[in-house]
Design a protein around this motif. Structure first.
Motif, PDB file in Angstrom:
ATOM      1  N   ALA A 233       0.830  -1.212   0.000  1.00 45.75           N
ATOM      2  CA  ALA A 233       0.000   0.000   0.000  1.00 45.75           C
ATOM      3  C   ALA A 233       0.861   1.257   0.000  1.00 45.75           C
ATOM      4  CB  ALA A 233      -0.925  -0.013   1.217  1.00 45.75           C
ATOM      5  N   ALA A 234       1.998   1.232   0.703  1.00 48.29           N
ATOM      6  CA  ALA A 234       2.894   2.390   0.727  1.00 48.29           C
ATOM      7  C   ALA A 234       3.463   2.670  -0.657  1.00 48.29           C
ATOM      8  CB  ALA A 234       4.027   2.158   1.730  1.00 48.29           C
ATOM      9  N   SER A 261      -5.963  10.701  -1.925  1.00 47.78           N
ATOM     10  CA  SER A 261      -5.098   9.547  -1.632  1.00 47.78           C
ATOM     11  C   SER A 261      -5.849   8.517  -0.800  1.00 47.78           C
ATOM     12  CB  SER A 261      -3.838  10.006  -0.896  1.00 47.78           C
ATOM     13  OG  SER A 261      -3.033  10.832  -1.711  1.00 47.78           O
ATOM     14  N   LEU A 262      -6.520   8.987   0.243  1.00 51.20           N
ATOM     15  CA  LEU A 262      -7.296   8.070   1.075  1.00 51.20           C
ATOM     16  C   LEU A 262      -8.475   7.486   0.302  1.00 51.20           C
ATOM     17  CD1 LEU A 262      -7.366  10.040   4.448  1.00 51.20           C
ATOM     18  CD2 LEU A 262      -6.064   7.976   3.954  1.00 51.20           C
ATOM     19  N   LEU A 263      -9.119   8.329  -0.493  1.00 52.85           N
ATOM     20  CA  LEU A 263     -10.289   7.895  -1.254  1.00 52.85           C
ATOM     21  C   LEU A 263      -9.924   6.815  -2.269  1.00 52.85           C
ATOM     22  CD1 LEU A 263     -13.277   8.798  -1.238  1.00 52.85           C
ATOM     23  CD2 LEU A 263     -12.749  10.257  -3.205  1.00 52.85           C
ATOM     24  N   ILE A 264      -8.702   6.877  -2.778  1.00 51.14           N
ATOM     25  CA  ILE A 264      -8.244   5.892  -3.777  1.00 51.14           C
ATOM     26  C   ILE A 264      -7.596   4.682  -3.111  1.00 51.14           C
ATOM     27  CG2 ILE A 264      -6.599   5.512  -5.668  1.00 51.14           C
ATOM     28  CD1 ILE A 264      -6.998   8.500  -6.397  1.00 51.14           C
ATOM     29  N   MET A 265      -6.695   4.937  -2.158  1.00 44.03           N
ATOM     30  CA  MET A 265      -5.835   3.879  -1.658  1.00 44.03           C
ATOM     31  C   MET A 265      -6.524   2.936  -0.669  1.00 44.03           C
ATOM     32  SD  MET A 265      -3.074   3.741  -3.202  1.00 44.03           S
ATOM     33  CE  MET A 265      -2.553   2.409  -2.130  1.00 44.03           C
ATOM     34  N   PRO A 267      -9.786   1.833  -0.607  1.00 42.92           N
ATOM     35  CA  PRO A 267     -10.492   0.782  -1.359  1.00 42.92           C
ATOM     36  C   PRO A 267      -9.541  -0.133  -2.134  1.00 42.92           C
ATOM     37  CG  PRO A 267     -11.582   2.895  -1.640  1.00 42.92           C
ATOM     38  CD  PRO A 267     -10.286   3.178  -0.949  1.00 42.92           C
ATOM     39  N   LEU A 268      -8.485   0.452  -2.754  1.00 42.03           N
ATOM     40  CA  LEU A 268      -7.534  -0.385  -3.486  1.00 42.03           C
ATOM     41  C   LEU A 268      -6.871  -1.400  -2.561  1.00 42.03           C
ATOM     42  CD1 LEU A 268      -5.600   1.903  -6.021  1.00 42.03           C
ATOM     43  CD2 LEU A 268      -7.021  -0.090  -6.524  1.00 42.03           C
ATOM     44  N   THR A 269      -6.519  -0.964  -1.366  1.00 42.83           N
ATOM     45  CA  THR A 269      -5.874  -1.868  -0.414  1.00 42.83           C
ATOM     46  C   THR A 269      -6.845  -2.939   0.059  1.00 42.83           C
ATOM     47  OG1 THR A 269      -4.421  -0.079   0.326  1.00 42.83           O
ATOM     48  CG2 THR A 269      -4.594  -1.997   1.752  1.00 42.83           C
ATOM     49  N   ALA A 270      -8.091  -2.536   0.334  1.00 38.70           N
ATOM     50  CA  ALA A 270      -9.088  -3.503   0.813  1.00 38.70           C
ATOM     51  C   ALA A 270      -9.436  -4.537  -0.254  1.00 38.70           C
ATOM     52  CB  ALA A 270     -10.350  -2.767   1.258  1.00 38.70           C
ATOM     53  N   PHE A 271      -9.559  -4.093  -1.516  1.00 39.07           N
ATOM     54  CA  PHE A 271      -9.986  -4.992  -2.585  1.00 39.07           C
ATOM     55  C   PHE A 271      -8.826  -5.769  -3.215  1.00 39.07           C
ATOM     56  CE2 PHE A 271     -13.770  -2.323  -2.522  1.00 39.07           C
ATOM     57  CZ  PHE A 271     -14.788  -3.234  -2.788  1.00 39.07           C
ATOM     58  N   ILE A 272      -7.653  -5.113  -3.360  1.00 37.62           N
ATOM     59  CA  ILE A 272      -6.585  -5.714  -4.166  1.00 37.62           C
ATOM     60  C   ILE A 272      -5.286  -5.895  -3.378  1.00 37.62           C
ATOM     61  CG2 ILE A 272      -5.174  -5.470  -6.242  1.00 37.62           C
ATOM     62  CD1 ILE A 272      -7.451  -3.816  -7.459  1.00 37.62           C
ATOM     63  N   GLY A 274      -4.364  -5.561  -0.226  1.00 38.43           N
ATOM     64  CA  GLY A 274      -4.393  -6.304   1.027  1.00 38.43           C
ATOM     65  C   GLY A 274      -4.421  -7.806   0.815  1.00 38.43           C
ATOM     66  N   PRO A 275      -5.413  -8.335   0.085  1.00 36.85           N
ATOM     67  CA  PRO A 275      -5.436  -9.785  -0.174  1.00 36.85           C
ATOM     68  C   PRO A 275      -4.194 -10.268  -0.905  1.00 36.85           C
ATOM     69  CG  PRO A 275      -7.579  -8.812  -0.657  1.00 36.85           C
ATOM     70  CD  PRO A 275      -6.644  -7.663  -0.390  1.00 36.85           C
ATOM     71  N   PHE A 276      -3.677  -9.454  -1.844  1.00 43.53           N
ATOM     72  CA  PHE A 276      -2.466  -9.847  -2.566  1.00 43.53           C
ATOM     73  C   PHE A 276      -1.278  -9.939  -1.612  1.00 43.53           C
ATOM     74  CE2 PHE A 276       1.291  -8.626  -5.168  1.00 43.53           C
ATOM     75  CZ  PHE A 276       1.315  -9.745  -5.993  1.00 43.53           C
ATOM     76  N   GLY A 277      -1.143  -8.947  -0.711  1.00 46.32           N
ATOM     77  CA  GLY A 277      -0.041  -8.963   0.254  1.00 46.32           C
ATOM     78  C   GLY A 277      -0.133 -10.137   1.207  1.00 46.32           C
ATOM     79  N   ILE A 278      -1.346 -10.442   1.666  1.00 50.52           N
ATOM     80  CA  ILE A 278      -1.517 -11.600   2.538  1.00 50.52           C
ATOM     81  C   ILE A 278      -1.159 -12.881   1.792  1.00 50.52           C
ATOM     82  CG2 ILE A 278      -3.289 -13.030   3.653  1.00 50.52           C
ATOM     83  CD1 ILE A 278      -4.541 -10.535   4.741  1.00 50.52           C
ATOM     84  N   GLY A 279      -1.507 -12.949   0.516  1.00 49.26           N
ATOM     85  CA  GLY A 279      -1.153 -14.124  -0.281  1.00 49.26           C
ATOM     86  C   GLY A 279       0.350 -14.301  -0.407  1.00 49.26           C
ATOM     87  N   ILE A 280       1.066 -13.190  -0.619  1.00 45.88           N
ATOM     88  CA  ILE A 280       2.532 -13.266  -0.717  1.00 45.88           C
ATOM     89  C   ILE A 280       3.126 -13.752   0.603  1.00 45.88           C
ATOM     90  CG2 ILE A 280       4.643 -11.905  -0.947  1.00 45.88           C
ATOM     91  CD1 ILE A 280       3.204 -10.129  -2.909  1.00 45.88           C
ATOM     92  N   GLY A 281       2.711 -13.119   1.692  1.00 44.81           N
ATOM     93  CA  GLY A 281       3.257 -13.488   2.998  1.00 44.81           C
ATOM     94  C   GLY A 281       2.963 -14.928   3.356  1.00 44.81           C
ATOM     95  N   ASN A 282       1.709 -15.361   3.114  1.00 42.86           N
ATOM     96  CA  ASN A 282       1.349 -16.745   3.427  1.00 42.86           C
ATOM     97  C   ASN A 282       2.103 -17.726   2.542  1.00 42.86           C
ATOM     98  OD1 ASN A 282      -0.411 -15.872   5.386  1.00 42.86           O
ATOM     99  ND2 ASN A 282      -2.244 -16.079   4.118  1.00 42.86           N
TER     100      ASN A 282
END
Length: 358
Positions: A233-234, A261-265, A267-272, A274-282
């Motif tokens: 996200a950063a 920035s908040l309005l865009i980032m 939702p992007l983090t929640a939808f894309i 975040g799940p992608f990052g959790i997938g990488i870490g897992n």
């Protein structure tokens, strides 16, 4: 014994003076100089400076000065010296000297991880010692560490809150430090993962794992203790801010850049992201867990074998990210043990040399 101020002035003198310092940071034990001309530095005199434990040249322009656990005190003294105000500005193109690899993007990734986790290290170490206290209490039979909170005495509940505060809100800390490293606004970077930890967001997943937001499916995850979603996200925030600053008049940057920035980032983090990052870490954690289950002996040899080469180059930080990921997903970690074995081996060697020298 010279004071930290005297030592810091000597260090600054031996690296060629304040005007020769293009950039200065520090990690857990080292001052990390990026010099404009390393030929002006006297590395021999620098290594002989009192309190300096060693000097490690890095690439063509970098110098690492090993100071030990009190490195922050020396760093703070150096940046207060006349002329050091100019050193805080990063050069237009950051030079890494090619020590870690011949590709700049690889060098920057490791530098990014190092400078992201370094400020958080103090909180992590403090929390880890509180966990140690609770584990010792469990070992001596005073209180079960893994008992549900409703079965814990109030004093132990407070102790659990002390260490969980660091790990639960770790994404917020990582979001701030990662954004600051990239040059984005650190508080906006902290607010993005914070939104995914609010009671309002958590309430979405009380009944189901997927909800529909304005018709779009949102996969819900537990983002507490996660490190990869805020890191990604950063990176996204950096590019979003950069684009917004080009199209929004500078007079209203302070209002509308963080707003959009908040309005865009978020939702992007929640939808894309975040799940992608959790997938990488897992994925990484599961692979290392599979290796550990296949043969803990092999993992216990490989990690200590690589660690002495990873630390001087700053490449050990990705392992720290995986350790936090293991704690978040598994409740335990299998990397710190082999790393600890290497640390104890170093302690044994140093102790042996000390005894022989006596």
């Amino acid at each position: 014994m010279p004071s930290s101020t005297d030592t810091s002035r000597s260090i600054l003198k031996e690296v060629g003076g304040a005007d020769n310092v293009a950039n200065l940071t520090y990690c857990a034990t080292r001052l990390r100089f990026q010099l404009r001309d390393r030929g002006r530095a006297d590395l021999t005199a620098l290594e002989n400076t009192p309190s300096v434990l060693g000097v490690v040249p890095q690439g063509s322009d970098g110098v690492q000065v090993v100071m030990g656990g009190g490195v922050a005190e020396f760093y703070n003294a150096i940046v207060r010296e006349p002329g050091m105000g100019d050193a805080d500005a990063a050069p237009a193109k950051k030079e890494y000297g090619g020590v870690r690899g011949k590709y700049d993007w690889v060098n920057f990734c490791f530098e990014f991880l190092s400078d992201t986790f370094r400020p958080v290290l103090w909180a992590l170490l403090g929390a880890s010692l509180i966990i140690t206290m609770l584990v010792l209490a469990d070992t001596f039979g005073w209180q079960d560490f893994r008992a549900p909170m409703e079965e814990q005495p109030d004093g132990y509940v407070l102790l659990h809150a002390m260490w969980r505060s660091v790990f639960y809100f770790l994404p917020i800390m990582i979001g701030a430090t990662a954004s600051r490293k990239l040059g984005a606004n650190e508080w906006v970077g902290a607010a993005i993962p914070a939104a995914l930890l609010t009671p309002e967001f958590l309430s979405l997943g009380e009944a189901k794992d997927v909800v529909h937001i304005f018709g779009l499916p949102l996969v819900l995850n537990d983002y507490s203790s996660q490190v990869f979603p805020p890191l990604i996200a950063a990176v996204g925030l950096y590019w979003v801010e950069k684009g917004l600053k080009k199209i929004i008049p500078s007079a209203v940057h302070m209002v509308f850049v963080p707003f959009f920035s908040l309005l865009i980032m978020i939702p992007l983090t929640a939808f894309i992201f975040g799940p992608f990052g959790i997938g990488i870490g897992n994925g990484i954690s599961n692979f290392l867990e599979w290796t550990n289950n296949l043969s803990p002996f092999i993992l216990a040899i490989v990690i200590p074998l690589l660690y002495p080469f990873l630390v001087p180059l700053g490449l050990h930080w990705p392992l720290n990210a995986i350790m936090v990921q293991n704690l978040a997903t598994l409740g335990y970690d299998f990397i710190q043990g082999p790393m600890g074995a290497w640390n104890f081996a170093c302690f044994g060697v140093v102790t042996g040399v000390f005894l022989i020298s006596l």
